[in-house]
Write a protein that holds these residues in place. Structure first.
Motif, PDB file in Angstrom:
ATOM      1  N   ILE A  13       0.835  -1.203   0.000  1.00  0.00           N
ATOM      2  CA  ILE A  13       0.000   0.000   0.000  1.00  0.00           C
ATOM      3  C   ILE A  13       0.873   1.258   0.000  1.00  0.00           C
ATOM      4  N   GLY A  14       1.965   1.212   0.762  1.00  0.00           N
ATOM      5  CA  GLY A  14       2.854   2.374   0.853  1.00  0.00           C
ATOM      6  C   GLY A  14       3.425   2.790  -0.488  1.00  0.00           C
ATOM      7  N   SER A  15       3.769   1.822  -1.328  1.00  0.00           N
ATOM      8  CA  SER A  15       4.353   2.175  -2.631  1.00  0.00           C
ATOM      9  C   SER A  15       3.308   2.843  -3.528  1.00  0.00           C
ATOM     10  N   HIS A  16       2.062   2.401  -3.435  1.00  0.00           N
ATOM     11  CA  HIS A  16       0.999   3.055  -4.216  1.00  0.00           C
ATOM     12  C   HIS A  16       0.768   4.485  -3.720  1.00  0.00           C
ATOM     13  N   ALA A  17       0.887   4.677  -2.401  1.00  0.00           N
ATOM     14  CA  ALA A  17       0.713   6.035  -1.854  1.00  0.00           C
ATOM     15  C   ALA A  17       1.867   6.937  -2.290  1.00  0.00           C
ATOM     16  N   ALA A  18       3.085   6.389  -2.318  1.00  0.00           N
ATOM     17  CA  ALA A  18       4.243   7.195  -2.747  1.00  0.00           C
ATOM     18  C   ALA A  18       4.042   7.679  -4.182  1.00  0.00           C
ATOM     19  N   LYS A  19       3.504   6.820  -5.020  1.00  0.00           N
ATOM     20  CA  LYS A  19       3.255   7.201  -6.415  1.00  0.00           C
ATOM     21  C   LYS A  19       2.281   8.386  -6.482  1.00  0.00           C
ATOM     22  N   ARG A 221     -15.851 -10.231   2.963  1.00  0.00           N
ATOM     23  CA  ARG A 221     -14.937  -9.106   3.186  1.00  0.00           C
ATOM     24  C   ARG A 221     -15.285  -7.981   2.213  1.00  0.00           C
ATOM     25  N   ASP A 222     -14.816  -6.787   2.582  1.00  0.00           N
ATOM     26  CA  ASP A 222     -15.023  -5.589   1.770  1.00  0.00           C
ATOM     27  C   ASP A 222     -13.672  -5.245   1.134  1.00  0.00           C
ATOM     28  N   TYR A 223     -13.572  -5.469  -0.162  1.00  0.00           N
ATOM     29  CA  TYR A 223     -12.292  -5.262  -0.853  1.00  0.00           C
ATOM     30  C   TYR A 223     -12.222  -3.846  -1.401  1.00  0.00           C
ATOM     31  N   ILE A 224     -11.096  -3.198  -1.149  1.00  0.00           N
ATOM     32  CA  ILE A 224     -10.915  -1.819  -1.620  1.00  0.00           C
ATOM     33  C   ILE A 224      -9.672  -1.764  -2.499  1.00  0.00           C
ATOM     34  N   HIS A 225      -9.825  -1.141  -3.667  1.00  0.00           N
ATOM     35  CA  HIS A 225      -8.694  -1.036  -4.596  1.00  0.00           C
ATOM     36  C   HIS A 225      -7.588  -0.207  -3.961  1.00  0.00           C
ATOM     37  N   VAL A 226      -6.369  -0.712  -4.071  1.00  0.00           N
ATOM     38  CA  VAL A 226      -5.237  -0.066  -3.403  1.00  0.00           C
ATOM     39  C   VAL A 226      -5.043   1.383  -3.873  1.00  0.00           C
ATOM     40  N   THR A 227      -5.429   1.694  -5.097  1.00  0.00           N
ATOM     41  CA  THR A 227      -5.294   3.078  -5.577  1.00  0.00           C
ATOM     42  C   THR A 227      -6.362   3.980  -4.948  1.00  0.00           C
ATOM     43  N   ASP A 228      -7.564   3.449  -4.745  1.00  0.00           N
ATOM     44  CA  ASP A 228      -8.587   4.209  -4.000  1.00  0.00           C
ATOM     45  C   ASP A 228      -8.097   4.484  -2.580  1.00  0.00           C
ATOM     46  N   LEU A 229      -7.469   3.476  -1.999  1.00  0.00           N
ATOM     47  CA  LEU A 229      -6.955   3.605  -0.640  1.00  0.00           C
ATOM     48  C   LEU A 229      -5.858   4.673  -0.588  1.00  0.00           C
ATOM     49  N   ALA A 230      -4.946   4.613  -1.541  1.00  0.00           N
ATOM     50  CA  ALA A 230      -3.849   5.585  -1.583  1.00  0.00           C
ATOM     51  C   ALA A 230      -4.397   7.006  -1.749  1.00  0.00           C
ATOM     52  N   GLU A 231      -5.402   7.130  -2.585  1.00  0.00           N
ATOM     53  CA  GLU A 231      -6.042   8.427  -2.824  1.00  0.00           C
ATOM     54  C   GLU A 231      -6.597   9.021  -1.519  1.00  0.00           C
ATOM     55  N   ALA A 232      -7.170   8.166  -0.694  1.00  0.00           N
ATOM     56  CA  ALA A 232      -7.730   8.643   0.579  1.00  0.00           C
ATOM     57  C   ALA A 232      -6.632   9.218   1.475  1.00  0.00           C
ATOM     58  N   HIS A 233      -5.418   8.684   1.361  1.00  0.00           N
ATOM     59  CA  HIS A 233      -4.315   9.223   2.173  1.00  0.00           C
ATOM     60  C   HIS A 233      -3.988  10.661   1.779  1.00  0.00           C
ATOM     61  N   LEU A 234      -4.035  10.913   0.498  1.00  0.00           N
ATOM     62  CA  LEU A 234      -3.765  12.278   0.029  1.00  0.00           C
ATOM     63  C   LEU A 234      -4.826  13.246   0.536  1.00  0.00           C
ATOM     64  N   LEU A 235      -6.072  12.791   0.470  1.00  0.00           N
ATOM     65  CA  LEU A 235      -7.161  13.642   0.944  1.00  0.00           C
ATOM     66  C   LEU A 235      -7.076  13.841   2.456  1.00  0.00           C
TER      67      LEU A 235
END
Ligand code: UDP
Length: 325
Positions: A13-19, A221-235
Motif C-alpha cells: 500500500i505504501g508504494s501506491h501512496a508514494a506514487k 470481506r469488503d475489498y478496496i482497490h489499493v489506488t482508492d486507498l492511496a487516494e484517501a491518504h492524500l485527501l
C-alpha cells in the motif's frame, strides 16, 4: 515542496501512496527496512533503509528531510500470523510506532496519517461498520492497531500531533499501470493466492471454512482497490493541511464479497478453472466485515472509484502476469 515520510513505502500500500504523493506534487521519502517491502517498489522518491524501531536513524532522516507529515504504513499485518506471534506484533506495531511518534515529536513533525484496520472492530453484529461501531478486536493484529489508535489520542496531550486514522478493510488490486502491485512472501491474501492458481504456480485455493453464518458459508470481506486507498491518504493529508484536526475514517469499497464471490470473479477475469478445497477455519477470522464509507465520502470528498471486484481482480491479474513473466 512538501516532504512526506512514507514508512513502509516499499510495501504494497505504501508504494501506491508514494506514487500518488509524487503525482500530486509532494516529495515522498520512503523509510523502510525492506523486511517485507521491496527495493523495486520504490520508484517515487528516495529510499532510506531503516527500521521504525531505530530511533537514532529515524531522527537522522527526519532532521535531514524536515518532513511536514508522516504516512505510517510500516507494520506486521497478517491476522493468522498475529495469533502465532503476538509479541512480535505488539513489539512492531505498538512499541516501534511509539518510537516513531517520539522521533516525530523531536523533529517537530506534527501530521500523521496512520494505517489502522477493520480488524480493530472484531466481529461486530452490524451490517455496515461505521466509525462509531464498537471496537472489540478478536486477534492480536487488531488489538495492536487499536492500541495505537488510543495512544495517538493520548500523544496529542504531549505534543501538537494531529492524526488521521484510516481503518482499511481489505486492500486489493494493483497499480492500474501495473508498475507495482502486491508481492508478499509467503503470500496469504486471497486474491493473489487465487491468481497464483491461474498462473499455474499453485495447484488449488484452500477455502478457510464454509460453515460461517453467511449466505454461502464463506467469510465476507469488503475489498478496496489499493489506488482508492492511496487516494484517501492524500485527501487525509489535505484535511490536516487545512487545519481540520484529528479524525478517523473507515475505508472500504462499501460492498461485501464472499470467498466464493472472489473466486468466481477471478475465474471470469482469468478464464482459468481455479480448483478449490474446503479447509478448517483460519483462527482469528471474523465472518463478515463491510464498511460504511459515508463519513469518508462526506468529509474527505473521497469515493472508491475502482473498488468493484472486477476492476480489482483485473488490475491484480495484470500485475500478477507481469511480475511472473
Ligand atoms: N482466505 C481463504 N483462503 C486463503 C486466504 C484467505 O479462504 O488462502 C479467506 C480468509 O479466511 C478471509 C478472506 O479469504 O475470510 C480474506 O483473507 P485475506 O487473508 O485475504 O485478508 P484478511 O481478511 O485476513 O485481512
Amino acid at each position: 515542496m512538501t516532504t512526506v515520510i512514507v514508512t513502509g513505502g516499499a510495501g504494497y500500500i505504501g508504494s501506491h501512496a508514494a506514487k500518488l504523493l509524487e503525482k500530486a506534487g509532494y516529495n515522498p521519502v520512503v523509510y523502510d527496512d525492506l523486511s517485507t517491502g521491496h527495493e523495486w517498489a520504490v520508484k517515487w522518491g528516495p529510499l532510506e533503509i531503516g527500521s521504525i524501531g531505530d530511533s537514532e536513524r529515524l531522527v537522522g532522516v527526519m532532521e535531514r528531510y524536515k518532513p511536514d507529515a508522516v504516512f505510517h504504513f510500516a507494520a506486521q499485518c497478517l491476522v493468522g500470523e498475529s495469533m502465532q506471534k503476538p509479541l512480535s506484533y505488539y513489539n512492531k506495531n505498538v512499541g516501534e510506532t511509539i518510537t516513531l511518534l517520539q522521533a516525530m515529536k523531536q523533529a517537530r513533525c506534527h501530521k500523521l496519517i496512520f494505517s489502522s484496520s477493520c480488524a480493530t472492530f472484531g466481529e461486530p453484529e452490524v451490517d455496515l461498520i461505521t466509525e462509531d461501531t464498537i471496537q472489540q478486536p478478536i486477534n492480536p493484529y487488531g488489538r495492536s492497531k487499536l492500541m495505537i489508535e488510543t495512544i495517538l489520542a493520548d500523544a496529542e496531550k504531549e505534543f501538537p500531533l494531529n492524526s488521521v486514522i484510516l481503518r482499511y478493510f481489505n486492500a486489493a488490486g494493483g497499480d492500474p499501470e501495473a508498475a507495482i502491485g502486491e508481492a508478499h512472501d509467503p503470500e496469504t491474501h486471497i486474491i493473489p493466492i487465487i491468481l497464483q492458481c491461474a498462473l499455474g504456480t499453485r495447484d488449488k485455493v484452500n477455502i478457510y471454512g464454509d460453515d460461517y453464518l453467511t449466505p454461502d458459508g464463506t467469510c465476507i470481506r469488503d475489498y478496496i482497490h489499493v489506488t482508492d486507498l492511496a487516494e484517501a491518504h492524500l485527501l487525509a493529508l489535505k484535511w490536516l493541511e487545512a487545519g481540520k484536526g484529528s479524525e478517523h475514517f473507515n475505508l472500504g469499497g462499501g460492498n461485501g464479497y464472499s470467498v466464493y464471490d472472489v473466486i468466481e470473479a477471478c475465474r471470469k477475469i482469468t478464464g482459468h478453472l481455479i480448483p478449490t478445497q474446503i479447509c478448517p477455519r483460519r483462527e482469528g477470522d471474523p465472518s463478515k466485515l463491510i464498511a460504511s464509507v459515508a463519513k469518508a465520502k462526506k468529509s474527505l470528498c473521497w469515493s472508491p472509484k475502482m473498488s468493484d471486484i472486477s476492476t480489482i481482480v483485473a488490475d491484480a491479474w495484470r500485475w500478477a502476469q507481469k511480475s511472473s513473466a
